[in-house]
Motif scaffolding. Structure first.
Motif, mmCIF file in Angstrom:
data_model
loop_
_atom_site.group_PDB
_atom_site.id
_atom_site.type_symbol
_atom_site.label_atom_id
_atom_site.label_comp_id
_atom_site.label_asym_id
_atom_site.label_seq_id
_atom_site.Cartn_x
_atom_site.Cartn_y
_atom_site.Cartn_z
ATOM 1 N N HIS A 36 0.833 -1.198 0.000
ATOM 2 C CA HIS A 36 0.000 0.000 0.000
ATOM 3 C C HIS A 36 0.872 1.253 0.000
ATOM 4 O O HIS A 36 1.998 1.239 0.516
ATOM 5 C CB HIS A 36 -0.910 0.032 1.237
ATOM 6 N N PHE A 37 0.323 2.328 -0.547
ATOM 7 C CA PHE A 37 1.028 3.604 -0.608
ATOM 8 C C PHE A 37 1.548 3.999 0.770
ATOM 9 O O PHE A 37 2.723 4.351 0.917
ATOM 10 C CB PHE A 37 0.076 4.690 -1.161
ATOM 11 N N ARG A 38 0.696 3.951 1.783
ATOM 12 C CA ARG A 38 1.080 4.387 3.132
ATOM 13 C C ARG A 38 2.245 3.557 3.675
ATOM 14 O O ARG A 38 3.170 4.091 4.287
ATOM 15 C CB ARG A 38 -0.113 4.324 4.072
ATOM 16 N N GLU A 39 2.232 2.244 3.455
ATOM 17 C CA GLU A 39 3.332 1.390 3.908
ATOM 18 C C GLU A 39 4.631 1.775 3.206
ATOM 19 O O GLU A 39 5.684 1.866 3.840
ATOM 20 C CB GLU A 39 3.046 -0.081 3.597
ATOM 21 N N ALA A 54 4.222 8.777 -5.323
ATOM 22 C CA ALA A 54 3.032 8.730 -6.188
ATOM 23 C C ALA A 54 3.443 8.703 -7.659
ATOM 24 O O ALA A 54 2.899 7.923 -8.451
ATOM 25 C CB ALA A 54 2.125 9.924 -5.907
ATOM 26 N N ASP A 55 4.422 9.515 -8.021
ATOM 27 C CA ASP A 55 4.905 9.552 -9.406
ATOM 28 C C ASP A 55 5.529 8.221 -9.805
ATOM 29 O O ASP A 55 5.255 7.699 -10.884
ATOM 30 C CB ASP A 55 5.922 10.682 -9.578
ATOM 31 N N ARG A 56 6.373 7.653 -8.954
ATOM 32 C CA ARG A 56 7.035 6.391 -9.288
ATOM 33 C C ARG A 56 6.035 5.256 -9.398
ATOM 34 O O ARG A 56 6.143 4.405 -10.275
ATOM 35 C CB ARG A 56 8.120 6.030 -8.270
ATOM 36 N N LEU A 57 5.059 5.219 -8.510
ATOM 37 C CA LEU A 57 4.046 4.168 -8.592
ATOM 38 C C LEU A 57 3.294 4.259 -9.916
ATOM 39 O O LEU A 57 3.085 3.241 -10.582
ATOM 40 C CB LEU A 57 3.087 4.245 -7.406
ATOM 41 N N SER A 67 1.399 -3.694 -10.785
ATOM 42 C CA SER A 67 -0.023 -3.578 -11.105
ATOM 43 C C SER A 67 -0.703 -2.993 -9.875
ATOM 44 O O SER A 67 -0.186 -3.083 -8.757
ATOM 45 C CB SER A 67 -0.622 -4.938 -11.468
ATOM 46 N N ARG A 68 -1.851 -2.369 -10.104
ATOM 47 C CA ARG A 68 -2.600 -1.774 -9.007
ATOM 48 C C ARG A 68 -4.045 -2.223 -9.122
ATOM 49 O O ARG A 68 -4.624 -2.205 -10.195
ATOM 50 C CB ARG A 68 -2.547 -0.251 -9.075
ATOM 51 N N ARG A 69 -4.591 -2.647 -7.991
ATOM 52 C CA ARG A 69 -6.014 -2.972 -7.937
ATOM 53 C C ARG A 69 -6.588 -2.294 -6.697
ATOM 54 O O ARG A 69 -5.854 -1.956 -5.760
ATOM 55 C CB ARG A 69 -6.244 -4.478 -7.896
ATOM 56 N N LYS A 75 -12.090 1.276 -0.849
ATOM 57 C CA LYS A 75 -12.061 1.529 -2.300
ATOM 58 C C LYS A 75 -11.138 2.672 -2.725
ATOM 59 O O LYS A 75 -10.736 2.753 -3.866
ATOM 60 C CB LYS A 75 -13.477 1.802 -2.821
ATOM 61 N N GLN A 76 -10.784 3.565 -1.802
ATOM 62 C CA GLN A 76 -9.886 4.649 -2.185
ATOM 63 C C GLN A 76 -8.419 4.247 -2.077
ATOM 64 O O GLN A 76 -7.543 4.986 -2.486
ATOM 65 C CB GLN A 76 -10.151 5.891 -1.340
ATOM 66 N N LYS A 77 -8.157 3.075 -1.521
ATOM 67 C CA LYS A 77 -6.794 2.579 -1.399
ATOM 68 C C LYS A 77 -6.511 1.599 -2.521
ATOM 69 O O LYS A 77 -7.394 0.910 -3.001
ATOM 70 C CB LYS A 77 -6.584 1.872 -0.064
ATOM 71 N N GLY A 78 -5.251 1.529 -2.891
ATOM 72 C CA GLY A 78 -4.836 0.566 -3.889
ATOM 73 C C GLY A 78 -3.870 -0.438 -3.301
ATOM 74 O O GLY A 78 -3.163 -0.143 -2.337
ATOM 75 N N VAL A 79 -3.857 -1.620 -3.888
ATOM 76 C CA VAL A 79 -2.903 -2.659 -3.515
ATOM 77 C C VAL A 79 -1.985 -2.838 -4.719
ATOM 78 O O VAL A 79 -2.451 -3.085 -5.838
ATOM 79 C CB VAL A 79 -3.612 -3.987 -3.185
ATOM 80 N N TYR A 80 -0.693 -2.684 -4.501
ATOM 81 C CA TYR A 80 0.289 -2.827 -5.575
ATOM 82 C C TYR A 80 0.871 -4.230 -5.539
ATOM 83 O O TYR A 80 1.134 -4.787 -4.476
ATOM 84 C CB TYR A 80 1.395 -1.776 -5.421
#
Length: 182
Positions: A36-39, A54-57, A67-69, A75-80
């Motif tokens: 996750h972004f926060r982690e 954010a740019d690198r992701l 990949s991001r889902r 729903k506002q969080k993504g899992v990379y």
């Protein structure tokens, strides 16, 4: 389609992963299982800025290295997740770690995984890539497959614990405590 400066495979690789942060983000997803972004932001040893992360992701997703889902819990969080292309970077990262251990002043805790990958060589890299395919791509786990990520993490945590114990033995001046020098 963007114009390439060169057809050289090294140049083309560097255009995707050659900046300071891209491989660090991939490393943190791969070895830290930070999804996750926060982690990725809060647990970065190098202190990546949120706008850079954010740019690198975005770039890594656009280049098919991540990949991001949507996170089903929010729903506002993504899992990379790693893609096959980024999983195939394991040998490159292992060799970079080995080079860094030989030629740079590394810390013991942050280099233990590189040491184990170097000692384990291609057989360990293959096992690790197979495990990453299970974690990130949903591949079936082979019976009796080695849990490489757990082994690497345990080695890292053991070194961190020993370093903390060693630091606790030192007095504020940084010298070992002894009966003559309390």
């Amino acid at each position: 389609m963007t114009m390439q400066r060169s057809g050289c495979p090294i140049t083309l690789t560097l255009e995707v992963i050659g900046d300071r942060w891209s491989l660090i983000v991939i490393r943190d997803v791969m070895f830290g299982n930070r999804r996750h972004f926060r982690e990725l932001l809060q647990q970065s040893e190098e202190g990546i800025a949120s706008n850079i992360l954010a740019d690198r992701l975005k770039r890594l997703v656009a280049c098919d290295l991540l990949s991001r889902r949507d996170d089903p819990t929010h729903k506002q969080k993504g899992v990379y997740s790693l893609t096959e292309a980024s999983i195939q970077l394991v040998p490159l990262l292992a060799m970079m770690g080995a080079w860094g251990r030989r030629h740079r002043p590394v810390s013991e805790d942050l280099s233990i995984r590189a040491e184990l990958l170097e000692k384990g060589g291609p057989p360990l890299w293959e096992d690790f890539m197979a495990e990453l395919r299970v974690i990130h791509l949903g591949a079936a786990r082979e019976p009796n497959a080695r849990d490489v990520l757990a082994d690497l993490t345990a080695a890292y945590l053991a070194v961190k614990a020993r370093m903390a114990e060693d630091a606790a033995i030192l007095n504020p001046s940084g010298t070992p405590s002894s009966p003559a020098n309390p």
